[in-house]
Scaffold this motif. Sequence first.
Motif, PDB file in Angstrom:
ATOM      1  N   SER A  40     -12.060 -11.572  21.486  1.00 27.45           N
ATOM      2  CA  SER A  40     -12.075 -11.170  22.897  1.00 27.45           C
ATOM      3  C   SER A  40     -10.792 -10.457  23.295  1.00 27.45           C
ATOM      4  CB  SER A  40     -12.301 -12.381  23.796  1.00 27.45           C
ATOM      5  OG  SER A  40     -13.665 -12.738  23.803  1.00 27.45           O
ATOM      6  N   GLY A  41      -9.691 -10.792  22.650  1.00 26.05           N
ATOM      7  CA  GLY A  41      -8.420 -10.135  22.934  1.00 26.05           C
ATOM      8  C   GLY A  41      -7.581 -10.068  21.672  1.00 26.05           C
ATOM      9  N   LEU A  42      -6.640  -9.113  21.620  1.00 26.09           N
ATOM     10  CA  LEU A  42      -5.807  -8.914  20.434  1.00 26.09           C
ATOM     11  C   LEU A  42      -4.424  -8.444  20.851  1.00 26.09           C
ATOM     12  CD1 LEU A  42      -5.996  -8.821  17.235  1.00 26.09           C
ATOM     13  CD2 LEU A  42      -6.312  -6.351  17.513  1.00 26.09           C
ATOM     14  N   ALA A  43      -3.402  -8.994  20.213  1.00 25.08           N
ATOM     15  CA  ALA A  43      -2.025  -8.565  20.477  1.00 25.08           C
ATOM     16  C   ALA A  43      -1.227  -8.594  19.185  1.00 25.08           C
ATOM     17  CB  ALA A  43      -1.370  -9.469  21.520  1.00 25.08           C
ATOM     18  N   HIS A  44      -0.494  -7.533  18.933  1.00 24.67           N
ATOM     19  CA  HIS A  44       0.386  -7.450  17.766  1.00 24.67           C
ATOM     20  C   HIS A  44       1.668  -8.217  18.052  1.00 24.67           C
ATOM     21  CE1 HIS A  44       3.511  -5.077  15.367  1.00 24.67           C
ATOM     22  NE2 HIS A  44       2.783  -5.710  14.474  1.00 24.67           N
ATOM     23  N   ALA A  45       2.117  -8.992  17.069  1.00 26.09           N
ATOM     24  CA  ALA A  45       3.377  -9.718  17.188  1.00 26.09           C
ATOM     25  C   ALA A  45       4.501  -8.818  16.696  1.00 26.09           C
ATOM     26  CB  ALA A  45       3.320 -11.012  16.386  1.00 26.09           C
ATOM     27  N   ARG A  46       5.359  -8.375  17.609  1.00 27.93           N
ATOM     28  CA  ARG A  46       6.424  -7.447  17.238  1.00 27.93           C
ATOM     29  C   ARG A  46       7.459  -8.125  16.353  1.00 27.93           C
ATOM     30  NH1 ARG A  46       9.564  -4.763  21.330  1.00 27.93           N
ATOM     31  NH2 ARG A  46      10.113  -6.876  21.955  1.00 27.93           N
ATOM     32  N   GLY A  47       8.063  -7.323  15.465  1.00 27.82           N
ATOM     33  CA  GLY A  47       9.190  -7.799  14.673  1.00 27.82           C
ATOM     34  C   GLY A  47       8.827  -8.677  13.496  1.00 27.82           C
ATOM     35  N   PRO A 107     -12.617 -28.266  36.174  1.00 29.56           N
ATOM     36  CA  PRO A 107     -11.360 -27.723  36.695  1.00 29.56           C
ATOM     37  C   PRO A 107     -10.458 -27.166  35.592  1.00 29.56           C
ATOM     38  CG  PRO A 107     -11.277 -30.109  36.676  1.00 29.56           C
ATOM     39  CD  PRO A 107     -12.690 -29.723  36.310  1.00 29.56           C
ATOM     40  N   ASP A 108     -10.780 -27.518  34.343  1.00 27.34           N
ATOM     41  CA  ASP A 108     -10.018 -27.013  33.198  1.00 27.34           C
ATOM     42  C   ASP A 108     -10.801 -25.958  32.425  1.00 27.34           C
ATOM     43  OD1 ASP A 108      -7.699 -28.654  33.542  1.00 27.34           O
ATOM     44  OD2 ASP A 108      -8.863 -30.358  32.795  1.00 27.34           O
ATOM     45  N   GLY A 109     -11.800 -25.355  33.064  1.00 30.85           N
ATOM     46  CA  GLY A 109     -12.605 -24.335  32.409  1.00 30.85           C
ATOM     47  C   GLY A 109     -11.947 -22.964  32.484  1.00 30.85           C
ATOM     48  N   VAL A 110     -11.968 -22.245  31.366  1.00 31.41           N
ATOM     49  CA  VAL A 110     -11.408 -20.892  31.321  1.00 31.41           C
ATOM     50  C   VAL A 110     -12.353 -19.982  30.534  1.00 31.41           C
ATOM     51  CG1 VAL A 110      -9.004 -21.662  31.474  1.00 31.41           C
ATOM     52  CG2 VAL A 110     -10.041 -21.312  29.228  1.00 31.41           C
ATOM     53  N   ASP A 111     -12.383 -18.729  30.949  1.00 30.74           N
ATOM     54  CA  ASP A 111     -13.092 -17.692  30.189  1.00 30.74           C
ATOM     55  C   ASP A 111     -12.037 -16.701  29.709  1.00 30.74           C
ATOM     56  OD1 ASP A 111     -14.863 -15.987  29.032  1.00 30.74           O
ATOM     57  OD2 ASP A 111     -15.866 -15.374  30.878  1.00 30.74           O
ATOM     58  N   SER A 112     -11.307 -17.103  28.685  1.00 32.39           N
ATOM     59  CA  SER A 112     -10.180 -16.309  28.184  1.00 32.39           C
ATOM     60  C   SER A 112     -10.664 -14.996  27.587  1.00 32.39           C
ATOM     61  CB  SER A 112      -9.399 -17.115  27.139  1.00 32.39           C
ATOM     62  OG  SER A 112     -10.273 -17.857  26.311  1.00 32.39           O
ATOM     63  N   GLU A 113      -9.983 -13.899  27.940  1.00 27.60           N
ATOM     64  CA  GLU A 113     -10.419 -12.564  27.517  1.00 27.60           C
ATOM     65  C   GLU A 113      -9.312 -11.701  26.945  1.00 27.60           C
ATOM     66  OE1 GLU A 113     -13.355 -11.334  27.246  1.00 27.60           O
ATOM     67  OE2 GLU A 113     -14.609 -12.747  28.343  1.00 27.60           O
ATOM     68  N   CYS A 114      -8.050 -12.094  27.117  1.00 28.90           N
ATOM     69  CA  CYS A 114      -6.958 -11.233  26.661  1.00 28.90           C
ATOM     70  C   CYS A 114      -5.710 -12.072  26.433  1.00 28.90           C
ATOM     71  CB  CYS A 114      -6.692 -10.120  27.674  1.00 28.90           C
ATOM     72  SG  CYS A 114      -6.574 -10.667  29.400  1.00 28.90           S
ATOM     73  N   ILE A 115      -4.823 -11.564  25.581  1.00 33.25           N
ATOM     74  CA  ILE A 115      -3.658 -12.336  25.165  1.00 33.25           C
ATOM     75  C   ILE A 115      -2.456 -11.420  24.981  1.00 33.25           C
ATOM     76  CG2 ILE A 115      -4.327 -12.169  22.716  1.00 33.25           C
ATOM     77  CD1 ILE A 115      -3.170 -15.021  22.363  1.00 33.25           C
ATOM     78  N   ALA A 116      -1.281 -11.909  25.370  1.00 36.12           N
ATOM     79  CA  ALA A 116      -0.007 -11.225  25.136  1.00 36.12           C
ATOM     80  C   ALA A 116       0.940 -12.221  24.471  1.00 36.12           C
ATOM     81  CB  ALA A 116       0.587 -10.715  26.441  1.00 36.12           C
ATOM     82  N   VAL A 117       1.785 -11.721  23.561  1.00 35.06           N
ATOM     83  CA  VAL A 117       2.653 -12.579  22.744  1.00 35.06           C
ATOM     84  C   VAL A 117       4.106 -12.388  23.164  1.00 35.06           C
ATOM     85  CG1 VAL A 117       3.295 -13.229  20.401  1.00 35.06           C
ATOM     86  CG2 VAL A 117       1.057 -12.206  20.823  1.00 35.06           C
ATOM     87  N   LEU A 118       4.797 -13.494  23.425  1.00 28.93           N
ATOM     88  CA  LEU A 118       6.225 -13.465  23.729  1.00 28.93           C
ATOM     89  C   LEU A 118       7.035 -13.489  22.443  1.00 28.93           C
ATOM     90  CD1 LEU A 118       6.044 -16.037  26.613  1.00 28.93           C
ATOM     91  CD2 LEU A 118       6.947 -13.727  26.893  1.00 28.93           C
ATOM     92  N   ASP A 119       8.073 -12.674  22.379  1.00 29.76           N
ATOM     93  CA  ASP A 119       8.915 -12.641  21.185  1.00 29.76           C
ATOM     94  C   ASP A 119       9.532 -14.004  20.889  1.00 29.76           C
ATOM     95  OD1 ASP A 119       8.357  -9.986  20.953  1.00 29.76           O
ATOM     96  OD2 ASP A 119      10.341  -9.253  21.548  1.00 29.76           O
ATOM     97  N   LYS A 120       9.846 -14.771  21.937  1.00 31.72           N
ATOM     98  CA  LYS A 120      10.489 -16.071  21.763  1.00 31.72           C
ATOM     99  C   LYS A 120       9.492 -17.174  21.414  1.00 31.72           C
ATOM    100  CE  LYS A 120      14.362 -15.146  24.906  1.00 31.72           C
ATOM    101  NZ  LYS A 120      15.057 -15.582  26.145  1.00 31.72           N
ATOM    102  N   GLY A 121       8.214 -16.815  21.355  1.00 26.96           N
ATOM    103  CA  GLY A 121       7.180 -17.802  21.091  1.00 26.96           C
ATOM    104  C   GLY A 121       6.408 -18.127  22.347  1.00 26.96           C
ATOM    105  N   GLY A 122       5.120 -18.290  22.198  1.00 25.69           N
ATOM    106  CA  GLY A 122       4.284 -18.567  23.350  1.00 25.69           C
ATOM    107  C   GLY A 122       3.483 -17.342  23.755  1.00 25.69           C
ATOM    108  N   PHE A 123       2.632 -17.534  24.763  1.00 22.58           N
ATOM    109  CA  PHE A 123       1.661 -16.512  25.115  1.00 22.58           C
ATOM    110  C   PHE A 123       1.419 -16.484  26.623  1.00 22.58           C
ATOM    111  CE2 PHE A 123       0.617 -18.699  21.174  1.00 22.58           C
ATOM    112  CZ  PHE A 123       0.582 -17.669  20.253  1.00 22.58           C
ATOM    113  N   TRP A 124       0.863 -15.360  27.053  1.00 23.47           N
ATOM    114  CA  TRP A 124       0.178 -15.251  28.339  1.00 23.47           C
ATOM    115  C   TRP A 124      -1.272 -14.895  28.038  1.00 23.47           C
ATOM    116  CZ3 TRP A 124       1.445 -16.533  33.196  1.00 23.47           C
ATOM    117  CH2 TRP A 124       2.797 -16.748  33.493  1.00 23.47           C
ATOM    118  N   ILE A 125      -2.204 -15.602  28.673  1.00 23.42           N
ATOM    119  CA  ILE A 125      -3.631 -15.364  28.483  1.00 23.42           C
ATOM    120  C   ILE A 125      -4.277 -15.096  29.834  1.00 23.42           C
ATOM    121  CG2 ILE A 125      -5.821 -16.482  27.848  1.00 23.42           C
ATOM    122  CD1 ILE A 125      -4.350 -17.836  25.562  1.00 23.42           C
ATOM    123  N   GLY A 126      -5.102 -14.049  29.895  1.00 23.22           N
ATOM    124  CA  GLY A 126      -5.844 -13.745  31.108  1.00 23.22           C
ATOM    125  C   GLY A 126      -7.273 -14.232  30.970  1.00 23.22           C
ATOM    126  N   GLU A 127      -7.829 -14.747  32.061  1.00 25.28           N
ATOM    127  CA  GLU A 127      -9.206 -15.240  32.010  1.00 25.28           C
ATOM    128  C   GLU A 127      -9.983 -14.752  33.237  1.00 25.28           C
ATOM    129  OE1 GLU A 127     -11.107 -18.011  33.542  1.00 25.28           O
ATOM    130  OE2 GLU A 127      -9.692 -17.921  35.202  1.00 25.28           O
TER     131      GLU A 127
END
Length: 433
Positions: free
Chosen positions: A53-60, A157-177
């Motif tokens: 559903s989503g793709l992000a390249h991990a830089r470095g 209340p914990d339901g998500v329809d995740s569709e996209c992802i971004a990767v932080l260089d320091k580790g971790g993510f942001w996900i849009g739903e």
Amino acid sequence: MKKTWIFNALSVWVLMAGLPAGAAELNVAALQVPLADVSVAGHPLHLSVGMGSGLAHARGTPAPVFYSVTDRGPNIACNKSAKIFGSQLCQGKSVIFPVPTFTPRIYKLALAGEEVKVLQSWPLHAVNQTALTGLPPALTHAEKALNADLQALASSPDGVDSECIAVLDKGGFWIGEEYGPSLLRVNAEGAVLERLVPKGSEQAYAGSAVPIRAVLPPLLVKRTLNRGFEGIALAPDQRTLFVTLQSPFSNPDAETFKHSRNVRILKIALNAQGDFEKMAGAYVFQVPQVAQLAPDKKQKDVKVSALSAVNNHAVLAMVRAGKGLQVYLLNFAHASSLLGTAWAKAETTPSLEAQHDLEKVGIKPARATLIYDAAVGKGKLPEKVEGMSLVEGRTLVFITDNDFGIRGEQTEMVRVPLDAEAEARLRLSSAPA
């Protein structure tokens, strides 16, 4: 190569840049992962994981590493069930969830030559280990969930329809739903640290195991059903996050959405730890006329399906309709920000979505440059491409959403090299245009 400039009345310049020579399919045998064999009202289904559903390249990273994300899990809209089972199983805006216990997951992928490998995966969960679900929260405008026996399921209340992802260089993510729509701040192990939702919608998440923070523009609740956050991109500075809606808002109604070309893209400022700091901008991308992508489709079928950042004021946006797919370079350097304006309010009439000539009402949309058209050049992209990532400024990598194999589809990945002219346009975008 000959260049053709097209200037439309909406003050969006579109340049037909040099287009890639061809697309190369990657070996994705490792991505074909069985999920479950289930029966829906007596109809057997053999399901597989849909990790595209989503793709992000991990830089470095020393080798090309990507992160992908599933959506809410296997689901079948009642009004589309006849196409799968031969007869319509249910009515209205209900959706069948054959595996209602499914938890959306993040996948870590590595590209070795032409082969893609799965290195690791993490289920999305709260810090207290409560698993997230793919079932809709109790939103005002939400689908009704049914199980495989067509019985009603409770909202989550914990339901998500995740569709996209971004990767932080320091580790971790942001996900849009898509449900809220909302944004998830996720750590490197898949724990959701907080969920950002539109102001005024927080009651829909009462009882959530994840901290809820109502900081997003309230007009987001006007998102068209199943057309929420679809693309997300983190700028190289790690302080700028772009998020796009898939389609225009249903503002004031669904009929307006059907004819609108005005898709909103948000810009969010992050702090040094990669957490939300403030809203930094809200822009308009006027998507192309449907005839430019798929003459047999309607304007409502045009969707923005993915973003990939170029710098802190420009992104690549993938646009789809039917079998048509194009990628645009969007530059926001001189685009109008709608934050704090009348266009950010539901009571404004006619709405932004009802506007055709944006220049006439004083709005400068993002400057759009067409850099890739799947209909041009050698090779073709598969259908249902949903994820895209720019790699080192010269290659696009695409991934498909197989809809969990409900119709027997497999996940596919394709690599497309950009030509020298397209690469140059990306470099030039680093200077405000």
